[in-house]
Design an enzyme around this catalytic site. Structure first.
Site: not given
Ligand code: PAF
Length: 284
Positions: A37, A147-148, A187
């Site tokens: 991020h 984001g990819e 996560r």
């Protein structure tokens, strides 16, 4: 850094910015910020005058039984990290602010949402596109950084902005990885030590598939099965899908065409944590 909890404050802040002739970079997130991020915030800061971060754990994109209530919400820490990474304004709405009444209108992107994550989580993408459309409408004209790591989400949101003529340029940003290759994800915080170690298999499996393509394999089915077999060999992983797709259509090509580029994507469950990863691979 200004923190806004209402749509009106956030919209007003960004309208003022644009009235002064300044550009806006938007970074939509669900918080629990990590270096992935922060790299989005830094890209936005490098390319735009004002950086706007949104933090909202969107209930619409979680199905019953998924991790909505367990999703990490370290707001104070997020605000510190965001400011250090160059955010000028943060939008942290409550559920009631975003959804004062149950939504009667949702956004659905056809086709791109059908395979992979769409097949595994049938209600997920409508939840994502509905909240992202709302965030785009609230934020207004901007560049929006995604984001990819969530490659299918990026494709779906890009298509939505195009189809709906939203005044938003979606900017793809590369995956940020831990030193052992694990793609950064909020996560990852759920993983215990053994699962955290096992989770590196996803990137290893994708690299093994990429090596096969580099060595001349042109059958996407053979490559996908090889990726799956590497994941299956990890006892702590319960494999999900492994796919080789055209990055524009997300469809599997019948044959890998020399000079083209494909995307390898894979998922697996480690304990109760479902992780995803992907890799761009040029076909020699
Ligand atoms: O990628 C995410 O964090 C979320 O799906 C997003 C784009 C912020 C929408 O809730």
């Amino acid at each position: 850094m200004q923190v806004c909890s209402t749509k009106a404050e956030f919209r007003g802040f960004l309208d003022n910015v644009r009235a002064l002739g300044r550009t806006v970079g938007l970074v939509p997130t669900m918080g629990a910020l990590h270096d992935g991020h922060l790299s989005l915030l830094r890209s936005a800061a490098a390319e735009c005058d004002v950086v706007a971060l949104t933090i909202f754990v969107n209930p619409l994109q979680f199905a019953a039984g998924e991790d909505l209530s367990a999703y990490p919400r370290p707001l104070e820490r997020d605000l510190e990290l965001a400011e250090a990474a160059g955010a000028d304004v943060v939008f942290t709405p409550s559920n009631a602010e975003m959804y004062p009444v149950p939504v009667a209108t949702t956004v659905h992107v056809d086709g791109l949402t059908a395979p992979m994550e769409g097949a595994a989580r049938p209600t997920h993408f409508d939840g994502v596109t509905t909240v992202v459309a709302k965030l785009f409408n609230i934020a207004g004209t901007c560049r929006a950084y995604f984001g990819e790591k969530d490659f299918q989400q990026l494709a779906v949101v890009t298509r939505m902005a195009f189809d709906l003529d939203q005044p938003v340029t979606v900017v793809p940003c590369p995956i940020i990885r831990e030193t052992d290759g694990l793609a950064m994800s909020s996560r990852n915080a759920y993983l215990d030590r053994a699962d955290r170690e096992a989770a590196t298999v996803l990137h290893r499996a994708l690299r093994a598939g990429a090596a096969m393509i580099s060595a001349g394999e042109t059958d996407p089915g053979i490559v996908a099965r090889h990726v799956a077999s590497v994941i299956e060999a990890e006892p702590l992983a319960s494999p999900g899908y492994a796919e080789v797709v055209d990055p524009a259509t997300l469809e599997t090509p019948t044959v890998l065409v020399p000079g083209s580029t494909v995307r390898l994507l894979a998922t697996a469950l480690f304990g109760s944590t479902r992780l995803l990863d992907n890799l761009e691979v040029p076909v020699p």
